[in-house]
Write a protein that holds these residues in place. Structure first.
Motif, PDB file in Angstrom:
ATOM      1  N   VAL A 126       0.840  -1.204   0.000  1.00 53.70           N
ATOM      2  CA  VAL A 126       0.000   0.000   0.000  1.00 53.70           C
ATOM      3  C   VAL A 126       0.870   1.248   0.000  1.00 53.70           C
ATOM      4  O   VAL A 126       0.645   2.198  -0.770  1.00 53.70           O
ATOM      5  CB  VAL A 126      -0.939  -0.007   1.216  1.00 53.70           C
ATOM      6  CG1 VAL A 126      -1.819   1.244   1.214  1.00 53.70           C
ATOM      7  CG2 VAL A 126      -1.786  -1.268   1.224  1.00 53.70           C
ATOM      8  N   ASN A 127       1.881   1.265   0.827  1.00 54.21           N
ATOM      9  CA  ASN A 127       2.790   2.416   0.883  1.00 54.21           C
ATOM     10  C   ASN A 127       3.525   2.597  -0.449  1.00 54.21           C
ATOM     11  O   ASN A 127       3.721   3.727  -0.911  1.00 54.21           O
ATOM     12  CB  ASN A 127       3.800   2.232   2.009  1.00 54.21           C
ATOM     13  CG  ASN A 127       3.130   2.104   3.371  1.00 54.21           C
ATOM     14  OD1 ASN A 127       2.371   1.158   3.605  1.00 54.21           O
ATOM     15  ND2 ASN A 127       3.396   3.029   4.279  1.00 54.21           N
ATOM     16  N   LEU A 128       3.940   1.481  -1.038  1.00 54.05           N
ATOM     17  CA  LEU A 128       4.667   1.548  -2.309  1.00 54.05           C
ATOM     18  C   LEU A 128       3.807   2.163  -3.400  1.00 54.05           C
ATOM     19  O   LEU A 128       4.255   3.077  -4.121  1.00 54.05           O
ATOM     20  CB  LEU A 128       5.118   0.145  -2.712  1.00 54.05           C
ATOM     21  CG  LEU A 128       5.766   0.013  -4.095  1.00 54.05           C
ATOM     22  CD1 LEU A 128       7.066   0.803  -4.151  1.00 54.05           C
ATOM     23  CD2 LEU A 128       6.011  -1.456  -4.434  1.00 54.05           C
ATOM     24  N   VAL A 129       2.583   1.689  -3.538  1.00 54.50           N
ATOM     25  CA  VAL A 129       1.705   2.204  -4.591  1.00 54.50           C
ATOM     26  C   VAL A 129       1.381   3.675  -4.353  1.00 54.50           C
ATOM     27  O   VAL A 129       1.477   4.517  -5.270  1.00 54.50           O
ATOM     28  CB  VAL A 129       0.417   1.364  -4.656  1.00 54.50           C
ATOM     29  CG1 VAL A 129      -0.583   1.995  -5.620  1.00 54.50           C
ATOM     30  CG2 VAL A 129       0.727  -0.062  -5.082  1.00 54.50           C
ATOM     31  N   ALA A 130       0.989   4.018  -3.138  1.00 55.10           N
ATOM     32  CA  ALA A 130       0.594   5.398  -2.842  1.00 55.10           C
ATOM     33  C   ALA A 130       1.775   6.355  -3.000  1.00 55.10           C
ATOM     34  O   ALA A 130       1.649   7.433  -3.619  1.00 55.10           O
ATOM     35  CB  ALA A 130       0.024   5.485  -1.433  1.00 55.10           C
TER      36      ALA A 130
END
Length: 367
Positions: free
Chosen positions: A194-198
């Motif tokens: 989630v952190n990577l995509v955002a």
């Protein structure tokens, strides 16, 4: 031609007799002494092909001297011989030019490319200055605003591009989430997908993918439209009416892209994050509510602001490059195609280079 003790030239020296005369010239070149007397009084018809053969036989300097002092030579033939001798001076009988080495050719090509890049950069900076000057001159004069043209270009460059931007960034977001989950699963940290995509879409992918799409879609359209108008002499008609092509054609396009690109960037960020959410929900058992909770807790607003701050800069450069290349069209359809290709390549190159510079600067500043 007779060759002893001197040489008397007569007959027609024209293209029709070129093959036979060339064979005789080749036979006499090695056996004719430099001090042999030459007479040109019997020369009949003469054209440039025959004069070139005489230069090959006697040399340009010697033939010029003979033509100048030959009393029985008609004036028109004397003038033709003089002109051909001057044109072929240093060519007939000269040594062939040496081909430069491969290294020199490579250095010359690199130098020419750098010189072209320097001229192109200067032209771009000058056009940016003209655009900004025209923009500031019209801001305080609402009667000169081209609202209708602005709305039309806003629809073409913004609203019509919305589906392709949303679809592309949705798919890229899904791919990034899938690859991130694959790599992070080995460390037991799939939750950080989630952190990577955002993080990637808010700071880089959202604005970069949108800018590249606009460079290929909108900059090429700007170049083709202005180039076609230039080829059809419509821009000359605009100038003849006392109107400014920059104010009439460039400003509405620049302002439309300045409005459209930030909006499309925002949509691209949402679509990319949505694509990551779909992959997380289907493959990683991360529910949408958990996905949103992680976004709110771990992703700072400054990442969104960094991405959005790049959008107006990219929009301005893409629009200016597209319009400038349109004004460089020389009038043919081939030139329109070449300039359209050049505008797309330049826009994508400038966007990627500028994005890399900004990313390095922000990383050093800790932003």
């Amino acid at each position: 031609m007779h060759a002893a003790p001197g040489l008397q030239i007569g007959g027609d020296w024209t293209l029709a007799h070129y093959t036979a005369l060339q064979a005789q010239v080749q036979a006499l070149r090695g056996s004719l002494p430099d001090a042999a007397a030459v007479e040109l009084g019997g020369l009949g018809a003469l054209d440039t092909a025959g004069a070139a053969l005489l230069v090959e036989l006697l040399g340009s300097q010697r033939l010029a001297e003979l033509a100048a002092r030959e009393p029985g030579l008609p004036e028109e033939r004397r003038a033709l011989l003089q002109v051909v001798c001057q044109a072929m001076a240093g060519v007939a009988g000269g040594q062939p030019a040496r081909r430069p080495s491969t290294l020199l050719e490579l250095l010359g090509t690199i130098g020419a490319a750098l010189e072209g890049l320097w001229r192109q950069s200067g032209a771009l900076l000058g056009f940016i200055g003209l655009t900004l000057a025209t923009l500031f001159a019209t801001l305080c004069r609402p009667r000169r605003w081209r609202v209708t043209s602005l709305v039309v270009h806003l629809e073409h460059s913004g609203l019509n591009a919305l589906p392709i931007v949303a679809l592309l960034t949705f798919l890229v977001g899904a791919v990034v989430a899938f690859l991130g989950a694959t790599v992070l699963a080995g460390y037991g940290a799939t939750l950080y997908t989630v952190n990577l995509v955002a993080f990637s879409f808010l700071r880089e992918f959202g604005v970069l993918l949108t800018a590249i799409l606009m460079a290929g879609r909108t900059a090429s359209a700007f170049t083709a439209q202005i180039g076609s108008m230039l080829a059809n002499e419509e821009i000359d008609a605009i100038r003849a009416l006392g109107l400014s092509p920059l104010e009439l054609l460039v400003l509405p396009r620049v302002l439309a892209l300045l409005i459209a690109l930030p909006i499309l960037t925002f949509v691209a960020m949402l679509s990319g994050i949505l694509g990551g959410a779909v992959v997380c929900a289907l493959s990683l058992d991360i529910t949408p509510s958990m996905y949103l909770a992680i976004l709110q807790e771990n992703i700072a607003v400054r990442h969104f602001l960094v991405g959005m701050a790049k959008a107006p800069l990219f929009a301005f450069l893409i629009a200016v490059i597209g319009c400038l290349e349109g004004f460089k069209v020389t009038g043919s359809t081939q030139s329109v195609g070449e300039r359209t290709t050049s505008s797309v390549v330049q826009s994508i190159f400038v966007v990627i280079v500028l994005d890399a510079v900004v990313a390095l600067f922000l990383m050093e500043m800790g932003w």
